[in-house]
Design a protein around this motif. Structure first.
Motif, PDB file in Angstrom:
ATOM      1  N   ALA A  20       0.862  -1.179   0.000  1.00 20.89           N
ATOM      2  CA  ALA A  20       0.000   0.000   0.000  1.00 20.89           C
ATOM      3  C   ALA A  20       0.897   1.226   0.000  1.00 20.89           C
ATOM      4  O   ALA A  20       1.977   1.210   0.586  1.00 20.89           O
ATOM      5  N   ALA A  21       0.462   2.287  -0.673  1.00 22.60           N
ATOM      6  CA  ALA A  21       1.234   3.523  -0.758  1.00 22.60           C
ATOM      7  C   ALA A  21       0.450   4.649  -0.109  1.00 22.60           C
ATOM      8  O   ALA A  21      -0.790   4.701  -0.207  1.00 22.60           O
ATOM      9  N   TYR A  22       1.158   5.562   0.546  1.00 24.27           N
ATOM     10  CA  TYR A  22       0.521   6.664   1.265  1.00 24.27           C
ATOM     11  C   TYR A  22       1.269   7.964   0.959  1.00 24.27           C
ATOM     12  O   TYR A  22       2.481   8.034   1.174  1.00 24.27           O
ATOM     13  N   ASP A  23       0.554   8.962   0.514  1.00 22.64           N
ATOM     14  CA  ASP A  23       1.179  10.281   0.420  1.00 22.64           C
ATOM     15  C   ASP A  23       0.747  11.167   1.578  1.00 22.64           C
ATOM     16  O   ASP A  23       1.063  12.350   1.623  1.00 22.64           O
ATOM     17  N   ASP A  24       0.046  10.556   2.540  1.00 27.85           N
ATOM     18  CA  ASP A  24      -0.420  11.261   3.734  1.00 27.85           C
ATOM     19  C   ASP A  24      -0.005  10.468   4.966  1.00 27.85           C
ATOM     20  O   ASP A  24      -0.360   9.283   5.105  1.00 27.85           O
ATOM     21  N   ALA A  25       0.749  11.101   5.870  1.00 35.80           N
ATOM     22  CA  ALA A  25       1.252  10.409   7.053  1.00 35.80           C
ATOM     23  C   ALA A  25       0.123   9.972   7.982  1.00 35.80           C
ATOM     24  O   ALA A  25       0.210   8.925   8.633  1.00 35.80           O
ATOM     25  N   GLY A  26      -0.948  10.761   8.053  1.00 35.27           N
ATOM     26  CA  GLY A  26      -2.066  10.405   8.922  1.00 35.27           C
ATOM     27  C   GLY A  26      -2.720   9.106   8.511  1.00 35.27           C
ATOM     28  O   GLY A  26      -3.069   8.273   9.361  1.00 35.27           O
ATOM     29  N   ALA A  27      -2.886   8.900   7.209  1.00 41.33           N
ATOM     30  CA  ALA A  27      -3.490   7.656   6.723  1.00 41.33           C
ATOM     31  C   ALA A  27      -2.581   6.467   6.999  1.00 41.33           C
ATOM     32  O   ALA A  27      -3.053   5.378   7.363  1.00 41.33           O
ATOM     33  N   ALA A  28      -1.279   6.666   6.855  1.00 35.74           N
ATOM     34  CA  ALA A  28      -0.336   5.583   7.143  1.00 35.74           C
ATOM     35  C   ALA A  28      -0.365   5.223   8.625  1.00 35.74           C
ATOM     36  O   ALA A  28      -0.394   4.035   8.995  1.00 35.74           O
ATOM     37  N   ALA A  29      -0.376   6.236   9.488  1.00 33.11           N
ATOM     38  CA  ALA A  29      -0.414   5.987  10.930  1.00 33.11           C
ATOM     39  C   ALA A  29      -1.704   5.272  11.329  1.00 33.11           C
ATOM     40  O   ALA A  29      -1.697   4.402  12.205  1.00 33.11           O
ATOM     41  N   ALA A  30      -2.808   5.626  10.685  1.00 31.26           N
ATOM     42  CA  ALA A  30      -4.091   4.985  10.984  1.00 31.26           C
ATOM     43  C   ALA A  30      -4.050   3.502  10.631  1.00 31.26           C
ATOM     44  O   ALA A  30      -4.558   2.661  11.386  1.00 31.26           O
ATOM     45  N   ASP A  31      -3.428   3.145   9.496  1.00 28.62           N
ATOM     46  CA  ASP A  31      -3.341   1.737   9.113  1.00 28.62           C
ATOM     47  C   ASP A  31      -2.433   0.954  10.045  1.00 28.62           C
ATOM     48  O   ASP A  31      -2.643  -0.244  10.264  1.00 28.62           O
ATOM     49  N   LEU A  32      -1.427   1.608  10.616  1.00 32.06           N
ATOM     50  CA  LEU A  32      -0.606   0.934  11.630  1.00 32.06           C
ATOM     51  C   LEU A  32      -1.431   0.631  12.877  1.00 32.06           C
ATOM     52  O   LEU A  32      -1.341  -0.459  13.453  1.00 32.06           O
ATOM     53  N   ARG A  33      -2.256   1.591  13.287  1.00 26.95           N
ATOM     54  CA  ARG A  33      -3.056   1.413  14.507  1.00 26.95           C
ATOM     55  C   ARG A  33      -4.087   0.305  14.348  1.00 26.95           C
ATOM     56  O   ARG A  33      -4.362  -0.428  15.310  1.00 26.95           O
ATOM     57  N   THR A  34      -4.670   0.176  13.176  1.00 26.22           N
ATOM     58  CA  THR A  34      -5.706  -0.839  12.969  1.00 26.22           C
ATOM     59  C   THR A  34      -5.138  -2.205  12.615  1.00 26.22           C
ATOM     60  O   THR A  34      -5.869  -3.189  12.572  1.00 26.22           O
TER      61      THR A  34
END
Length: 363
Positions: A20-34
């Motif tokens: 998965a690719a993320y250009d937004d750090a918030g979305a990446a952090a959210a996927d780590l949490r879930t």
């Protein structure tokens, strides 16, 4: 290059493939949490509002100990084509900032001013080979190579050998080593030792350093139950420069933010932006050419929240053709700064990266 490499004196993290690719750090952090992502790796740009280059990789490895490249293929000749801006313009920019910072009516206290060199290689540079040369020349640095495709820059690579740790998290322990306040190394040992003592005693450089430490203290107080910050900076050296450094440790309170959350909380620090941060950022964006990922952050974070992020200084961006690159150097400007001294400092810092490519830096 299609991956990520961060080689520190203690470990090597590599990733390949993109789940998965993320250009937004918030979305990446959210996927780590879930738990949607096992690990996130990549880079944050200098301007936090810009597009990040983060991925959840298909594969990753983390090995203990330093990276010792098995081979060190020769690099093609690299030469500087242009200075952006030219030295005279950089001096003028710094003089303008010094006047602004010295105005009692101005809220600005510090602004980091950067310049860059455009260079070209006689044949395409392999990012892995460049990184191998950098880690051989700078074994105590954090050496990195990051594919920037996710940020809309297909095939481009961020490369560097930084001495500065933005933040590392292991369990409930957080560690940082901000750098601010710099003088070039000198070839004569006695003169070099005197230069180090001068830096440690310099009120201008200690002021610059104090802005960084106090800003980090304010930011971490919100997430740390305990925080240990030495009252005095220490000296840290690279082959090119002396730095003032402070080793900061803390114990996170629950709920513990991840290493990526902490990187977002702390970036950009006054070490690479200025004080107050928002105003310094806007000043830099108005004054300079686009920094891209220079003085951003490079690192990784796993699903447990552990990880490490380094400040992307002593770095360059390599074009997709592997032939052209743009290397950066900057310095903190305060009211007591001298423009010529600041120019010399950026030249010394530019030698960290370009020296690893055996490329001469114009004086």
């Amino acid at each position: 290059m299609h991956g990520f490499l961060l080689a520190t004196p203690d470990s090597v993290v590599r990733t390949t493939g993109v789940r998965a690719a993320y250009d937004d750090a918030g979305a990446a952090a959210a996927d780590l949490r879930t738990g949607a992502a096992e690990l996130i790796a990549g880079a944050l740009p200098f301007d936090p509002r810009g597009r990040a280059a983060l991925v959840a990789p298909e594969r990753h490895t983390r090995t203990a100990g330093p990276w010792r490249p098995a081979a060190l293929p020769a690099l093609p000749p690299v030469r500087v084509l242009a200075q952006l801006p030219d030295p005279a313009e950089h001096l003028a920019r710094v003089a303008k900032l010094v006047a602004q910072l010295g105005d009692p009516e101005s809220p600005l206290r510090k602004v980091v001013a950067a310049r860059s060199l455009l260079a070209v290689a006689d044949a395409p540079l392999d990012p892995e080979v460049v990184a191998a040369h950098l880690v051989t020349r700078h074994p105590r640095a954090h050496v990195f190579a990051v594919d920037l495709t996710t940020a809309g820059r297909a095939g481009e690579t961020l490369l560097g050998a930084t001495p500065e740790v933005l933040v590392a998290r292991h369990g409930d322990t957080v560690t940082l080593r901000p750098l601010a306040g710099t003088l070039p190394r000198l070839p004569d040992p006695d003169a070099d030792a005197a230069q180090a003592r001068e830096l440690l005693a310099s009120s201008k450089n200690r002021e610059e350093h104090a802005y960084v430490v106090e800003w980090i203290r304010e930011r971490l107080t919100s997430v740390c139950a305990e925080l240990s910050i030495p009252g005095e900076p220490e000296l840290l050296h690279t082959p090119e420069v002396w730095h003032l450094a402070t080793h900061i440790t803390g114990r996170l309170r629950e709920p513990r933010p991840s290493a990526l959350d902490l990187a977002v909380l702390l970036h950009p620090t006054p070490a690479i932006c200025g004080t107050p941060t928002d105003l310094a950022l806007e000043t830099i964006l108005d004054l300079e050419e686009d920094r891209g990922f220079y003085s951003g952050a490079v690192g990784w974070c796993d699903a447990g929240g552990d990880g490490e992020w380094a400040v992307a200084i002593r770095s360059a961006e390599l074009a997709a053709d592997g032939l052209t690159l743009r290397a950066f150097g900057g310095g903190g400007i305060v009211a007591a700064s001298d423009p010529h001294t600041e120019l010399v400092e950026t030249t010394a810092k530019l030698r960290t990266f370009l020296g690893g490519l055996h490329c001469a830096v114009p004086e």
